[in-house]
Design a protein around this motif. Structure first.
Motif, mmCIF file in Angstrom:
data_model
loop_
_atom_site.group_PDB
_atom_site.id
_atom_site.type_symbol
_atom_site.label_atom_id
_atom_site.label_comp_id
_atom_site.label_asym_id
_atom_site.label_seq_id
_atom_site.Cartn_x
_atom_site.Cartn_y
_atom_site.Cartn_z
ATOM 1 N N ASP A 1 -7.249 -23.621 -28.501
ATOM 2 C CA ASP A 1 -8.228 -22.570 -28.238
ATOM 3 C C ASP A 1 -8.351 -22.582 -26.716
ATOM 4 O O ASP A 1 -8.931 -23.505 -26.145
ATOM 5 N N GLU B 1 -5.594 -19.543 -30.554
ATOM 6 C CA GLU B 1 -6.640 -18.758 -31.191
ATOM 7 C C GLU B 1 -6.591 -17.300 -30.726
ATOM 8 O O GLU B 1 -7.041 -16.410 -31.428
ATOM 9 N N TYR C 1 -7.508 -24.864 -34.489
ATOM 10 C CA TYR C 1 -7.790 -24.873 -33.047
ATOM 11 C C TYR C 1 -9.089 -25.590 -32.700
ATOM 12 O O TYR C 1 -9.305 -25.946 -31.554
#
Ligand code: AHM
Ligand code: MG
Length: 343
Positions: free
Chosen positions: A124, A103, A286
């Protein structure tokens, strides 16, 4: 002569380390040995490194903004960047991860060109970054896909529907650190014991309750919601003993924390699209897909309101998607409202 009988608690797997669990193929995929195992144990190592950093955040002078912006145009904090680099570094070491999409980065990053680089990872690295500075739970979210060809890794290797995930999970840095993972068959939680430096099995076979009485949504956006979402929201707050309404409201503002509570207690988390942002805020690759995969494996559901999250074929790495996640019954209610019905 007496025969030896093991004590009943010897059969319990509680307390096994995450590494043992992975190595012995107990994640529901006994055939998943070798490269896949190696990838998962790299993730466990990355999680230990990130948790040690997160736990010292207030002391180690790592809080605050770097001044940079990430690809979403948001401010990047030092811990986000460190978590991102830690994951990239650890994943590149064993050569089994061909590339990772984060991300925090605009493009995928190639990590290995070795012939045994059979997987790609999405993550993420530090979800809930606006909560770092105020000591509220944050997390790491990940998904693993198989690279389905022998050629050089390409962006399209990431653009697969969530049904193709080989594994997904998250780490929550909360009152304790917990690593929750599924390979699609059973969801298992491991709690970090800092005194031994290991994730120990604490929650085997997590099942999301069929229904819950908690809803989680950023109500500050309500003036921008569609009428259907407004009707749903009014309904969950209505008074009706038979359906245990009004529901209680909980919202941390860290997806990992809100989803973790929903997974353990049941209910619903929603981040809908609205008139300003029809696709909502959360990212398909993500955030939405890993949690959709986890919730389905735990008996729950994940939907845009009109479509199963895992069926969406992504068109770009940073695609956003409306998300409703939780107990099957609660997600079905939400979908009914989005269809214009009342359950
Ligand atoms: P981040 O990945 O930049 O941290 O943003 C995602 C976060 C989620 O963790 C959370 O569910 C959501 O943003 C909260 O958004 P809002 O502040 O609009 O309610
Ligand atoms: Mg996030």
């Amino acid at each position: 002569m007496d025969t030896y009988e093991p004590a009943p608690n010897l059969e319990s797997r509680t307390g096994l380390t995450l590494e043992t669990y992975i190595l012995e193929g107990m994640l529901g995929r006994p055939e998943a040995r070798g490269y896949f195992t190696s990838l998962l144990s790299s993730l466990a190592l990355a999680a230990k490194l990130v948790t040690s950093r997160v736990r010292r955040a207030g002391l180690a002078n790592v809080l605050g903004y770097t001044g940079d912006e990430n690809v979403q145009g948001e401010k990047v904090q030092k811990l986000d960047r460190e978590a991102n680099e830690t994951l990239m570094r650890v994943l590149s070491r064993r050569g089994v991860c061909a590339a990772a999409a984060s991300e925090e980065e605009e493009e995928m990053r190639v990590l290995s060109t070795a012939p045994h680089a059979k997987y790609v990872m999405m993550f993420d690295p530090l979800d809930g970054s606006s909560n770092i500075d105020v000591n509220i739970s944050i997390g790491t979210i990940f998904g693993v896909l198989r690279k389905e060809h022998d050629g050089p890794v390409e962006e399209k290797d990431f653009l697969k529907p969530g049904t193709k995930l080989q594994a997904a999970g998250y780490v929550i840095y909360g009152s304790s650190t917990m690593f929750v993972i599924t390979t699609g068959d059973g969801v298992h939680g491991f709690t970090y014991d800092p005194t031994v430096g290991e994730f120990l099995l604490s929650h085997e076979n997590i099942r999301v309750p069929e229904r819950g009485t908690t809803y989680s949504i950023n109500e500050g956006n309500s003036s921008r919601w569609t009428d259907d979402v407004k009707r749903w929201n009014a309904w969950v707050k209505g008074d009706d003993k038979a359906t245990q309404r009004p529901y209680r409201q909980r919202y941390v503002g860290t997806l990992v924390a809100d989803a973790h509570r929903t997974l353990m207690r049941g209910g619903i988390f929603a981040y809908p699209g609205d008139v300003k942002a029809p696709e909502g805020k959360l990212r398909l690759l993500y955030e939405a897909n890993p949690f959709a995969f986890l919730f389905e494996a735990a008996g729950g559901a994940a939907s845009t309101g009109t479509e199963r999250i895992l069926d969406i074929v992504p068109t770009e790495l940073h695609q956003r998607v409306p998300l409703a996640l939780g107990s099957r019954g609660n997600v079905a209610d939400y979908e009914a409202f989005v269809r214009g019905e009342t359950p």
